[in-house]
Enzyme design. Structure first.
Site, PDB file in Angstrom:
ATOM      1  N   GLY A   1       0.686  -1.563  -0.024  1.00  0.00           N
ATOM      2  CA  GLY A   1       0.287  -0.651   0.031  1.00  0.00           C
ATOM      3  C   GLY A   1       1.124   1.552  -0.103  1.00  0.00           C
ATOM      4  O   GLY A   1       1.843   1.327   0.430  1.00  0.00           O
TER       5      GLY A   1
ATOM      6  N   GLY B   1       1.646   5.211   1.269  1.00  0.00           N
ATOM      7  CA  GLY B   1       0.336   6.254   2.862  1.00  0.00           C
ATOM      8  C   GLY B   1       0.771   7.627   2.543  1.00  0.00           C
ATOM      9  O   GLY B   1       1.798   7.463   1.091  1.00  0.00           O
ATOM     10  N   GLY B   2       0.557   8.686   3.087  1.00  0.00           N
ATOM     11  CA  GLY B   2       1.034   9.846   3.198  1.00  0.00           C
ATOM     12  C   GLY B   2       2.277  10.179   3.281  1.00  0.00           C
ATOM     13  O   GLY B   2       2.887  10.984   2.584  1.00  0.00           O
ATOM     14  N   MET B   3       2.678   9.098   3.659  1.00  0.00           N
ATOM     15  CA  MET B   3       4.526   9.535   4.368  1.00  0.00           C
ATOM     16  C   MET B   3       5.851   8.608   3.757  1.00  0.00           C
ATOM     17  O   MET B   3       6.787   8.745   2.732  1.00  0.00           O
ATOM     18  CB  MET B   3       4.506   8.996   6.129  1.00  0.00           C
ATOM     19  CG  MET B   3       4.100  10.151   6.852  1.00  0.00           C
ATOM     20  SD  MET B   3       5.212  11.271   6.341  1.00  0.00           S
ATOM     21  CE  MET B   3       6.873  10.914   7.275  1.00  0.00           C
ATOM     22  N   GLY B   4       5.090   7.148   2.933  1.00  0.00           N
ATOM     23  CA  GLY B   4       5.791   6.377   1.690  1.00  0.00           C
ATOM     24  C   GLY B   4       4.851   5.874   1.640  1.00  0.00           C
ATOM     25  O   GLY B   4       3.344   5.246   1.381  1.00  0.00           O
TER      26      GLY B   4
ATOM     27  N   VAL C   1       4.444   0.826   2.115  1.00  0.00           N
ATOM     28  CA  VAL C   1       4.419  -0.508   1.974  1.00  0.00           C
ATOM     29  C   VAL C   1       4.881  -1.454   1.303  1.00  0.00           C
ATOM     30  O   VAL C   1       4.289  -1.653   0.943  1.00  0.00           O
ATOM     31  CB  VAL C   1       3.297  -0.148   3.079  1.00  0.00           C
ATOM     32  CG1 VAL C   1       3.766  -1.709   4.263  1.00  0.00           C
ATOM     33  CG2 VAL C   1       3.201   0.852   4.299  1.00  0.00           C
TER      34      VAL C   1
ATOM     35  N   LYS D   1       8.641  -0.011   5.385  1.00  0.00           N
ATOM     36  CA  LYS D   1       7.624   0.478   5.458  1.00  0.00           C
ATOM     37  C   LYS D   1       9.056   1.941   4.698  1.00  0.00           C
ATOM     38  O   LYS D   1      10.294   2.240   5.607  1.00  0.00           O
ATOM     39  CB  LYS D   1       7.156   0.995   6.674  1.00  0.00           C
ATOM     40  CG  LYS D   1       6.706   2.864   6.702  1.00  0.00           C
ATOM     41  CD  LYS D   1       6.060   3.268   7.971  1.00  0.00           C
ATOM     42  CE  LYS D   1       5.696   4.081   7.859  1.00  0.00           C
ATOM     43  NZ  LYS D   1       5.311   5.038   9.618  1.00  0.00           N
TER      44      LYS D   1
ATOM     45  N   ASP E   1      -0.562  10.898  17.467  1.00  0.00           N
ATOM     46  CA  ASP E   1      -1.052  10.678  15.572  1.00  0.00           C
ATOM     47  C   ASP E   1      -2.221   9.243  15.492  1.00  0.00           C
ATOM     48  O   ASP E   1      -2.243   8.338  15.240  1.00  0.00           O
ATOM     49  CB  ASP E   1      -1.347  11.006  14.708  1.00  0.00           C
ATOM     50  CG  ASP E   1      -1.437  10.527  13.458  1.00  0.00           C
ATOM     51  OD1 ASP E   1      -2.824  11.293  13.560  1.00  0.00           O
ATOM     52  OD2 ASP E   1      -1.109  10.314  12.113  1.00  0.00           O
TER      53      ASP E   1
END
Length: 385
Positions: A57, A59-62, A64, A79, A173
């Site tokens: 998948g 995500g906003g940061m990177g 996986v 990740k 978070d």
């Protein structure tokens, strides 16, 4: 973890340096710096010792990835930090700080970090690969959880936070997307909750650090009032965010709403959340009152610690279980809230699957018995003639 994807991207060579994007920030990379390939255009073969198998998948940061450790013969989740963020020192420091903080903690309800490294300028974490789904996915799929299950999930969230707080960490978070319900025994329906993504975490006593004072960090719907104001935080900020998670699990709604971020933060600052019983009248009154206590605007009005939250939810769990003996088996006697729980309850969905399978096997067996009996009668009748 993000929505999985079974498609394995083709392996290609790294893109040329001149295709790197331009960034107007003060720490924009220069031509002398080592180029960092875009993982949207390059499918990596490995990160360190780990052989990449497929993309799980984005995500906003990177990204996986599912990978394999050839030495220990086990699957891991890799990740990575997005290449454009990896070029910025602040983002890289925050990402690597997550690894250092979380890898030092070994607990039932916190994801285990095995290793940290850097491949072609891209930092990565190697962590345990978890079967299951996030609480956000459960909410989006509108899967129904009973109050006992929600109390159990809340208890495990609080236990994970208690350990993090005891190690001087504030998550900052806490939200359903960062809470994973791991399947540890599919046949028996056993699950275990894990806290993920401590990327925004900060040492409670840290001075300086990579996050500037006054900066709001977190997800707007889940930030505490003091976090929204950019104030110094203590562990009770995580308890507020946990309250939002429980409110949403119970009602499928947020306690504070707004058409945009500004109006949402205004509601957070001035409005009191509605009772959950206004949305779901059958919610236990004790659970409703407790969640509203977690959502108190003044940190002093919230429970004093995550351990206290876990203990209160454990008491609620026992009381509700006694009133619903046919819903969940007798709850286990558990030790201190920072220790590993011994038993996990069977989720409704898996219970239904097991019931359907049992019914199917029973019907097949009855049909087989009837068929054998009929054949035997026919043989006897033929022989009697």
């Amino acid at each position: 973890m993000d929505t999985p994807s079974d498609k394995v991207l083709p392996k290609v060579t790294p893109i040329p340096h001149d295709t790197l994007g331009k960034f107007p920030s003060a720490d924009q990379p220069t031509a002398e710096q080592i180029p960092i390939p875009s993982l949207d255009q390059v499918f990596p073969e490995k990160f360190g010792q780990y052989r990449v198998m497929k993309l799980l998948g984005k995500g906003g940061m990177g990204n996986v990835y599912l990978a394999e450790d050839p030495v220990l013969k086990r699957r891991v989740a890799i990740k990575t930090l997005r290449p454009e963020l990896a070029m910025h020192q602040v983002s890289k420091e925050r990402f690597l700080r997550e690894a250092c903080m979380v890898s030092a903690i070994k607990h039932e309800h916190i994801v285990t970090i095995y290793n940290v490294g850097e491949e072609q300028g891209i930092p990565y974490l190697a962590m345990e690969f978890l079967e299951g789904q996030s609480l956000e996915e459960i909410i989006q799929k509108k899967k129904r959880l009973n109050w006992i299950q929600i109390m159990r999930l809340g208890r495990e969230i609080a236990r994970g936070l208690a350990v993090a707080h005891a190690n001087g960490l504030i998550h900052r978070d806490v939200k359903p997307a960062n809470i994973w319900l791991e399947v540890i025994d599919k046949q028996a329906g056993k699950t275990r909750l894990k806290l993920l993504d401590f990327g925004l975490a900060k040492y409670a006593q840290q001075e300086g650090g990579v996050t500037q004072a006054g900066m709001v960090v977190g997800t707007p719907h889940y930030v505490s009032p003091e976090q929204a104001r950019g104030k110094e935080l203590d562990p009770r900020s995580d308890l507020f965010s946990m309250g939002v998670v429980l409110y949403r699990l119970c009602t499928r709604k947020y306690p504070f709403e707004g058409e945009d971020t500004l109006s949402l933060l205004t509601s957070l600052a001035v409005d009191d959340p509605q009772s959950m019983r206004n949305h779901k009248p059958d919610i236990p009154e004790a659970l409703d009152d407790f969640v509203l206590r977690l959502l108190a605007k003044n940190p002093a009005d919230r429970p004093g610690s995550a351990k206290e939250v876990a203990d209160i939810l454990q008491d609620m769990y026992h009381a509700e279980s006694k009133r619903n003996k046919n819903t969940v088996a007798k709850p286990p006697v558990e030790k201190d809230s920072t220790e590993t729980p011994k038993v996990q309850e069977v989720t409704e969905e898996i219970q239904q699957d097991v019931s359907r399978q049992t019914l199917m096997f029973t019907l097949v067996a009855l049909i087989a018995i009837c068929s054998v009996a009929l054949i035997a009668l026919l043989i006897i009748k033929i022989l009697s003639h």
